[in-house]
Scaffold this active site. Structure first.
Site, PDB file in Angstrom:
ATOM      1  N   ASP A   1       0.848  -1.192   0.000  1.00  0.00           N
ATOM      2  CA  ASP A   1       0.000   0.000   0.000  1.00  0.00           C
ATOM      3  C   ASP A   1       0.886   1.245   0.000  1.00  0.00           C
ATOM      4  O   ASP A   1       1.667   1.464   0.932  1.00  0.00           O
ATOM      5  CB  ASP A   1      -0.855  -0.058   1.282  1.00  0.00           C
ATOM      6  CG  ASP A   1      -1.768   1.136   1.442  1.00  0.00           C
ATOM      7  OD1 ASP A   1      -1.720   2.069   0.615  1.00  0.00           O
ATOM      8  OD2 ASP A   1      -2.526   1.136   2.424  1.00  0.00           O
TER       9      ASP A   1
ATOM     10  N   ASP B   1      -6.169   6.659  -5.531  1.00  0.00           N
ATOM     11  CA  ASP B   1      -6.560   8.052  -5.255  1.00  0.00           C
ATOM     12  C   ASP B   1      -7.402   8.105  -3.977  1.00  0.00           C
ATOM     13  O   ASP B   1      -7.127   8.906  -3.054  1.00  0.00           O
ATOM     14  CB  ASP B   1      -7.358   8.562  -6.471  1.00  0.00           C
ATOM     15  CG  ASP B   1      -7.540  10.066  -6.502  1.00  0.00           C
ATOM     16  OD1 ASP B   1      -6.945  10.759  -5.660  1.00  0.00           O
ATOM     17  OD2 ASP B   1      -8.279  10.543  -7.385  1.00  0.00           O
TER      18      ASP B   1
ATOM     19  N   SER C   1      -2.849   4.059 -14.235  1.00  0.00           N
ATOM     20  CA  SER C   1      -3.805   3.694 -15.317  1.00  0.00           C
ATOM     21  C   SER C   1      -4.180   2.213 -15.380  1.00  0.00           C
ATOM     22  O   SER C   1      -4.980   1.837 -16.229  1.00  0.00           O
ATOM     23  CB  SER C   1      -3.303   4.122 -16.713  1.00  0.00           C
ATOM     24  OG  SER C   1      -3.476   5.498 -16.923  1.00  0.00           O
TER      25      SER C   1
ATOM     26  N   GLY D   1      -5.803   0.375 -13.236  1.00  0.00           N
ATOM     27  CA  GLY D   1      -7.016  -0.011 -12.496  1.00  0.00           C
ATOM     28  C   GLY D   1      -8.243   0.416 -13.284  1.00  0.00           C
ATOM     29  O   GLY D   1      -8.511  -0.101 -14.379  1.00  0.00           O
TER      30      GLY D   1
HETATM   31  N1  AR6 Z   1      -1.409   1.449  -2.989  1.00  0.00           N
HETATM   32  C1  AR6 Z   1      -0.802   1.164  -4.159  1.00  0.00           C
HETATM   33  N2  AR6 Z   1      -1.466   0.841  -5.276  1.00  0.00           N
HETATM   34  C2  AR6 Z   1      -2.827   0.799  -5.204  1.00  0.00           C
HETATM   35  C3  AR6 Z   1      -3.536   1.096  -4.021  1.00  0.00           C
HETATM   36  C4  AR6 Z   1      -2.767   1.433  -2.870  1.00  0.00           C
HETATM   37  N3  AR6 Z   1      -3.337   1.747  -1.721  1.00  0.00           N
HETATM   38  N4  AR6 Z   1      -4.873   0.969  -4.295  1.00  0.00           N
HETATM   39  C5  AR6 Z   1      -4.983   0.594  -5.575  1.00  0.00           C
HETATM   40  N5  AR6 Z   1      -3.756   0.484  -6.134  1.00  0.00           N
HETATM   41  P1  AR6 Z   1      -6.481   3.021  -9.993  1.00  0.00           P
HETATM   42  P2  AR6 Z   1      -6.143   4.410 -12.582  1.00  0.00           P
HETATM   43  C6  AR6 Z   1      -3.377   0.124  -7.514  1.00  0.00           C
HETATM   44  O1  AR6 Z   1      -7.820   2.507 -10.393  1.00  0.00           O
HETATM   45  O2  AR6 Z   1      -6.326   3.141 -13.333  1.00  0.00           O
HETATM   46  C7  AR6 Z   1      -9.544   6.782  -9.470  1.00  0.00           C
HETATM   47  O3  AR6 Z   1     -10.917   6.774  -9.208  1.00  0.00           O
HETATM   48  C8  AR6 Z   1      -4.359  -0.694  -8.336  1.00  0.00           C
HETATM   49  O4  AR6 Z   1      -4.227  -2.080  -8.029  1.00  0.00           O
HETATM   50  O5  AR6 Z   1      -6.294   3.545  -8.630  1.00  0.00           O
HETATM   51  O6  AR6 Z   1      -5.013   5.319 -12.966  1.00  0.00           O
HETATM   52  C9  AR6 Z   1      -9.033   8.166  -9.875  1.00  0.00           C
HETATM   53  O7  AR6 Z   1      -9.736   9.197  -9.215  1.00  0.00           O
HETATM   54  C10 AR6 Z   1      -3.908  -0.387  -9.753  1.00  0.00           C
HETATM   55  O8  AR6 Z   1      -2.889  -1.301 -10.166  1.00  0.00           O
HETATM   56  O9  AR6 Z   1      -5.985   4.214 -10.989  1.00  0.00           O
HETATM   57  C11 AR6 Z   1      -9.278   8.187 -11.351  1.00  0.00           C
HETATM   58  O10 AR6 Z   1     -10.590   8.570 -11.661  1.00  0.00           O
HETATM   59  C12 AR6 Z   1      -3.291   1.003  -9.649  1.00  0.00           C
HETATM   60  O11 AR6 Z   1      -3.250   1.312  -8.256  1.00  0.00           O
HETATM   61  C13 AR6 Z   1      -9.054   6.758 -11.772  1.00  0.00           C
HETATM   62  O12 AR6 Z   1      -9.301   5.963 -10.620  1.00  0.00           O
HETATM   63  C14 AR6 Z   1      -4.048   2.082 -10.377  1.00  0.00           C
HETATM   64  O13 AR6 Z   1      -5.439   1.862 -10.253  1.00  0.00           O
HETATM   65  C15 AR6 Z   1      -7.617   6.498 -12.197  1.00  0.00           C
HETATM   66  O14 AR6 Z   1      -7.508   5.192 -12.680  1.00  0.00           O
END
Ligand code: AR6
Length: 175
Positions: free
Chosen positions: A11, A35, A122, A124
């Site tokens: 995390d 986020d 990007s 997720g």
């Molecule tokens: N620590 C590290 N990595 C994490 C954590 C954490 N606590 N939580 C999730 N991840 P995403 P995106 C990983 O969806 O695709 C949001 O709503 C997760 O497993 O967070 O860039 C924003 O406000 C994944 O591999 O970001 C935007 O609207 C990675 O973080 C949108 O999502 C990115 O997943 C951005 O989408």
């Protein structure tokens, strides 16, 4: 001095790097995924500064980055970058994703931050295929470090899921 490029699972909100990077959206108003985790753990001071930035420049464009305080987090600063939503790979997604890493590192240098941790931007909600995203992330960081060998002590890729972790492990072992 050389920059260590490290891999960790877990995390990002727990890390004590000088800066952690947030995979934000262009509104800078928070959201889900990493986020949401950053704003929850960091508290309202981060969002308050995001709103100041919105007032000044109307948010953050895809591939760009902005910096705020880190509220209650153990790091010093949060760099918010906006990854591309993956469509078909023909909408400049690759260059935009690389820009996220490069522009975040530039902002870290400008703020004298010597260690930076990145999530897998990007991959997720924005659905970027993980193998390609990992390659782009590793290349962008390696290129920046090669061009700026004195800038950082360490750059950490922090992977939340097993798939990303093993993709990065393979790529970084090759390096
Ligand atoms: N620590 C590290 N990595 C994490 C954590 C954490 N606590 N939580 C999730 N991840 P995403 P995106 C990983 O969806 O695709 C949001 O709503 C997760 O497993 O967070 O860039 C924003 O406000 C994944 O591999 O970001 C935007 O609207 C990675 O973080 C949108 O999502 C990115 O997943 C951005 O989408």
């Amino acid at each position: 001095m050389t920059t260590e490029i490290l891999l960790q699972k877990g995390d990002i909100t727990k890390l004590q790097s000088d800066a952690i990077v947030n995979a934000a959206n262009s509104s800078l108003m928070g959201g889900g995924g990493v986020d949401g985790a950053i704003h929850r753990a960091g508290g309202p001071a981060i969002l308050a500064e995001c709103m100041e930035i919105r007032k000044k420049q109307g948010g953050c464009e895809t591939g760009e980055a902005v910096i705020t305080n880190a509220g209650n987090l153990p790091c010093k600063k949060v760099i918010h970058t906006v990854g591309p939503v993956y469509q078909d790979g023909k909408q400049n997604e690759e260059a935009l994703l690389a820009n996220c890493y490069t522009n975040s590192l530039k902002l870290a240098v400008e703020n004298s931050l010597r260690s930076v941790a990145f999530p897998n931007i990007s991959t997720g909600v924005y659905r970027y295929p993980k193998p390609q995203a990992a390659q782009i992330a590793v290349s962008a960081v390696q290129n920046f470090v090669a061009a700026n060998p004195e800038a950082f002590t360490e750059i950490i890729f922090i992977c939340y899921d097993e798939e990303n972790y093993s993709l990065y492990k393979r790529l970084l072992q090759k390096a």
